[in-house]
Design a protein around this motif. Structure first.
Motif, PDB file in Angstrom:
ATOM      1  N   GLU A 299      21.284 -15.252 -65.763  1.00 52.26           N
ATOM      2  CA  GLU A 299      20.308 -15.528 -66.815  1.00 52.26           C
ATOM      3  C   GLU A 299      19.341 -16.623 -66.388  1.00 52.26           C
ATOM      4  O   GLU A 299      18.146 -16.568 -66.697  1.00 52.26           O
ATOM      5  N   GLU A 300      19.851 -17.619 -65.637  1.00 48.47           N
ATOM      6  CA  GLU A 300      18.996 -18.711 -65.169  1.00 48.47           C
ATOM      7  C   GLU A 300      17.932 -18.189 -64.216  1.00 48.47           C
ATOM      8  O   GLU A 300      16.762 -18.608 -64.277  1.00 48.47           O
ATOM      9  N   GLU A 301      18.317 -17.274 -63.323  1.00 48.61           N
ATOM     10  CA  GLU A 301      17.359 -16.714 -62.371  1.00 48.61           C
ATOM     11  C   GLU A 301      16.294 -15.883 -63.086  1.00 48.61           C
ATOM     12  O   GLU A 301      15.110 -15.959 -62.771  1.00 48.61           O
ATOM     13  N   VAL A 302      16.728 -15.109 -64.071  1.00 48.36           N
ATOM     14  CA  VAL A 302      15.789 -14.286 -64.835  1.00 48.36           C
ATOM     15  C   VAL A 302      14.778 -15.162 -65.570  1.00 48.36           C
ATOM     16  O   VAL A 302      13.572 -14.932 -65.526  1.00 48.36           O
ATOM     17  N   GLU A 303      15.273 -16.211 -66.233  1.00 46.17           N
ATOM     18  CA  GLU A 303      14.370 -17.084 -67.002  1.00 46.17           C
ATOM     19  C   GLU A 303      13.418 -17.831 -66.090  1.00 46.17           C
ATOM     20  O   GLU A 303      12.252 -18.045 -66.434  1.00 46.17           O
ATOM     21  N   SER A 304      13.885 -18.217 -64.904  1.00 46.59           N
ATOM     22  CA  SER A 304      13.018 -18.903 -63.939  1.00 46.59           C
ATOM     23  C   SER A 304      11.874 -17.997 -63.488  1.00 46.59           C
ATOM     24  O   SER A 304      10.715 -18.422 -63.407  1.00 46.59           O
ATOM     25  N   LEU A 305      12.199 -16.733 -63.221  1.00 46.04           N
ATOM     26  CA  LEU A 305      11.174 -15.773 -62.792  1.00 46.04           C
ATOM     27  C   LEU A 305      10.196 -15.472 -63.930  1.00 46.04           C
ATOM     28  O   LEU A 305       8.988 -15.372 -63.708  1.00 46.04           O
ATOM     29  N   ARG A 306      10.711 -15.342 -65.135  1.00 46.83           N
ATOM     30  CA  ARG A 306       9.841 -15.080 -66.287  1.00 46.83           C
ATOM     31  C   ARG A 306       8.885 -16.251 -66.514  1.00 46.83           C
ATOM     32  O   ARG A 306       7.725 -16.065 -66.882  1.00 46.83           O
ATOM     33  N   GLU A 307       9.370 -17.468 -66.279  1.00 47.55           N
ATOM     34  CA  GLU A 307       8.503 -18.641 -66.422  1.00 47.55           C
ATOM     35  C   GLU A 307       7.394 -18.624 -65.367  1.00 47.55           C
ATOM     36  O   GLU A 307       6.246 -18.999 -65.658  1.00 47.55           O
ATOM     37  N   GLU A 308       7.716 -18.173 -64.166  1.00 48.87           N
ATOM     38  CA  GLU A 308       6.685 -18.032 -63.129  1.00 48.87           C
ATOM     39  C   GLU A 308       5.625 -17.025 -63.562  1.00 48.87           C
ATOM     40  O   GLU A 308       4.427 -17.244 -63.343  1.00 48.87           O
ATOM     41  N   HIS A 309       6.058 -15.934 -64.175  1.00 51.72           N
ATOM     42  CA  HIS A 309       5.109 -14.911 -64.643  1.00 51.72           C
ATOM     43  C   HIS A 309       4.225 -15.458 -65.765  1.00 51.72           C
ATOM     44  O   HIS A 309       3.024 -15.182 -65.807  1.00 51.72           O
ATOM     45  N   ARG A 310       4.833 -16.236 -66.657  1.00 53.95           N
ATOM     46  CA  ARG A 310       4.047 -16.831 -67.747  1.00 53.95           C
ATOM     47  C   ARG A 310       3.015 -17.814 -67.202  1.00 53.95           C
ATOM     48  O   ARG A 310       1.896 -17.907 -67.723  1.00 53.95           O
ATOM     49  N   GLU A 311       3.387 -18.534 -66.149  1.00 53.31           N
ATOM     50  CA  GLU A 311       2.441 -19.468 -65.536  1.00 53.31           C
ATOM     51  C   GLU A 311       1.282 -18.724 -64.882  1.00 53.31           C
ATOM     52  O   GLU A 311       0.127 -19.166 -64.958  1.00 53.31           O
ATOM     53  N   LYS A 312       1.575 -17.591 -64.274  1.00 53.28           N
ATOM     54  CA  LYS A 312       0.518 -16.761 -63.692  1.00 53.28           C
ATOM     55  C   LYS A 312      -0.433 -16.264 -64.789  1.00 53.28           C
ATOM     56  O   LYS A 312      -1.655 -16.204 -64.592  1.00 53.28           O
ATOM     57  N   ALA A 313       0.140 -15.915 -65.933  1.00 56.97           N
ATOM     58  CA  ALA A 313      -0.681 -15.460 -67.056  1.00 56.97           C
ATOM     59  C   ALA A 313      -1.582 -16.589 -67.554  1.00 56.97           C
ATOM     60  O   ALA A 313      -2.759 -16.369 -67.869  1.00 56.97           O
ATOM     61  N   LYS A 314      -1.049 -17.812 -67.609  1.00 54.52           N
ATOM     62  CA  LYS A 314      -1.859 -18.962 -68.034  1.00 54.52           C
ATOM     63  C   LYS A 314      -3.018 -19.188 -67.075  1.00 54.52           C
ATOM     64  O   LYS A 314      -4.133 -19.526 -67.499  1.00 54.52           O
ATOM     65  N   GLN A 315      -2.773 -19.022 -65.791  1.00 55.19           N
ATOM     66  CA  GLN A 315      -3.836 -19.186 -64.796  1.00 55.19           C
ATOM     67  C   GLN A 315      -4.921 -18.130 -64.990  1.00 55.19           C
ATOM     68  O   GLN A 315      -6.115 -18.418 -64.868  1.00 55.19           O
ATOM     69  N   ALA A 316      -4.499 -16.903 -65.308  1.00 58.17           N
ATOM     70  CA  ALA A 316      -5.475 -15.832 -65.561  1.00 58.17           C
ATOM     71  C   ALA A 316      -6.315 -16.148 -66.786  1.00 58.17           C
ATOM     72  O   ALA A 316      -7.523 -15.868 -66.813  1.00 58.17           O
ATOM     73  N   VAL A 317      -5.706 -16.747 -67.813  1.00 58.41           N
ATOM     74  CA  VAL A 317      -6.445 -17.128 -69.025  1.00 58.41           C
ATOM     75  C   VAL A 317      -7.498 -18.183 -68.691  1.00 58.41           C
ATOM     76  O   VAL A 317      -8.642 -18.109 -69.159  1.00 58.41           O
ATOM     77  N   LYS A 318      -7.142 -19.159 -67.874  1.00 58.19           N
ATOM     78  CA  LYS A 318      -8.105 -20.184 -67.463  1.00 58.19           C
ATOM     79  C   LYS A 318      -9.274 -19.565 -66.706  1.00 58.19           C
ATOM     80  O   LYS A 318     -10.441 -19.930 -66.915  1.00 58.19           O
ATOM     81  N   GLN A 319      -8.963 -18.631 -65.816  1.00 52.31           N
ATOM     82  CA  GLN A 319     -10.013 -17.964 -65.046  1.00 52.31           C
ATOM     83  C   GLN A 319     -10.902 -17.118 -65.960  1.00 52.31           C
ATOM     84  O   GLN A 319     -12.119 -17.005 -65.727  1.00 52.31           O
ATOM     85  N   LEU A 320     -10.310 -16.542 -67.000  1.00 55.46           N
ATOM     86  CA  LEU A 320     -11.097 -15.773 -67.968  1.00 55.46           C
ATOM     87  C   LEU A 320     -12.128 -16.668 -68.649  1.00 55.46           C
ATOM     88  O   LEU A 320     -13.292 -16.281 -68.832  1.00 55.46           O
ATOM     89  N   GLY A 321     -11.708 -17.873 -69.032  1.00 58.49           N
ATOM     90  CA  GLY A 321     -12.640 -18.809 -69.652  1.00 58.49           C
ATOM     91  C   GLY A 321     -13.812 -19.125 -68.754  1.00 58.49           C
ATOM     92  O   GLY A 321     -14.969 -19.157 -69.201  1.00 58.49           O
ATOM     93  N   LEU A 322     -13.535 -19.335 -67.483  1.00 57.37           N
ATOM     94  CA  LEU A 322     -14.603 -19.632 -66.524  1.00 57.37           C
ATOM     95  C   LEU A 322     -15.527 -18.435 -66.345  1.00 57.37           C
ATOM     96  O   LEU A 322     -16.755 -18.588 -66.239  1.00 57.37           O
ATOM     97  N   ALA A 323     -14.938 -17.238 -66.314  1.00 59.63           N
ATOM     98  CA  ALA A 323     -15.754 -16.026 -66.132  1.00 59.63           C
ATOM     99  C   ALA A 323     -16.712 -15.835 -67.304  1.00 59.63           C
ATOM    100  O   ALA A 323     -17.882 -15.501 -67.114  1.00 59.63           O
ATOM    101  N   PHE A 324     -16.230 -16.067 -68.523  1.00 57.20           N
ATOM    102  CA  PHE A 324     -17.108 -15.921 -69.691  1.00 57.20           C
ATOM    103  C   PHE A 324     -18.182 -17.007 -69.707  1.00 57.20           C
ATOM    104  O   PHE A 324     -19.320 -16.744 -70.089  1.00 57.20           O
ATOM    105  N   GLU A 325     -17.839 -18.224 -69.300  1.00 61.01           N
ATOM    106  CA  GLU A 325     -18.828 -19.292 -69.250  1.00 61.01           C
ATOM    107  C   GLU A 325     -19.962 -18.947 -68.280  1.00 61.01           C
ATOM    108  O   GLU A 325     -21.125 -19.264 -68.530  1.00 61.01           O
TER     109      GLU A 325
END
Length: 260
Positions: A202-228
């Motif tokens: 379960e620890e390994e799964v949650e660690s990987l899911r957190e990495e995926h969520r961080e990647k999603a946050k980075q994509a959101v930041k890039q989206l903001g820049l693209a719209f600007e």
């Protein structure tokens, strides 16, 4: 003779605001950098500024109840306070930002607290309970307005549907069938999914899911820049990337919380 309920509702927004193909057709949103804090209005719909040109202003419609002029972007008649049907934007009705009392030309950067407050204020104005004693027409119109307002809130609340909606305002559609063209990024996502599938603890799964969520946050930041920058093609590509990372982040949910 007053119009019937069905005839009024047929003129309201016909499609779900949460669909990736939004049924609104309005002017292209501003692409310059804007503040993340939106101004709130006393009513749930914002109206065009007095400085706007006449070509972008919506002509008044007649209130269905008192027949006095009534702007198509306002929820209530200013003369008799009767609730009005929500018109499609093609007929001068409000877009999703205006539905929540926010500036007509929306921005990807948004203050979620201000958005929620605008939603709560707007919902109070059109809550069906406030129209129970005003007849069938107003009660059903209030139910319909409340439903559309709810869909507008949840579309603008989350980054992916908000980005898709902003793109739709510029006639750029994001489809579920759109795929990632960057092969290195596609390989990275596939490997991330495989690692999640192979994870045992379960620890390994949650660690990987957190990495995926961080990647999603980075994509959101890039989206903001693209719209600007007004780079709509880049924004569209990032919507597809964000959808992939969101799905990757959700993929291990059953491993962490198995379904009985």
């Amino acid at each position: 003779m007053r119009p019937s309920v069905p005839s009024l509702l047929r003129r309201s927004v016909p499609r779900s605001a949460t669909s990736s193909r939004i049924a609104f057709n309005v002017a292209r949103p501003a692409t310059s950098s804007t503040s993340s804090s939106f101004l709130l209005h006393r009513r749930p719909y914002s109206t065009p500024s007095s400085s706007s040109s006449s070509s972008t202003s919506s002509p008044p419609r007649a209130c269905w109840s008192c027949h006095q002029p009534c702007p198509p972007t306002t929820p209530l008649c200013s003369s008799c306070s009767a609730i009005q049907p929500v018109l499609p934007t093609s007929e001068g009705g409000p877009n999703l930002f205006q539905l929540l009392g926010l500036p007509e030309k929306g921005s990807f950067a948004i203050d979620e607290g201000a958005l929620k407050l605008a939603f709560l204020r707007g919902s109070k104005d059109v809550h069906p309970d406030g129209f129970k004693g005003k007849g069938e027409i107003e009660y059903q119109l209030a139910q319909h307005q409340a439903s559309i307002l709810n869909k507008a809130y949840y579309t603008l609340k989350d980054p992916l549907p908000r980005a898709q909606y902003l793109l739709s305002l510029s006639n750029v559609e994001v489809q579920e069938s759109d795929s990632i063209t960057d092969q290195s990024l596609l390989m990275e996502i596939m490997e991330a999914r495989e690692a999640l599938d192979d994870a045992e603890s379960e620890e390994e799964v949650e660690s990987l899911r957190e990495e995926h969520r961080e990647k999603a946050k980075q994509a959101v930041k890039q989206l903001g820049l693209a719209f600007e920058k007004g780079d709509l093609q880049r924004a569209k590509d990032l919507c597809t990337e964000l959808r992939y990372w969101d799905k990757a982040g959700e993929a291990g949910k059953d491993k962490v919380h198995p379904v009985d």
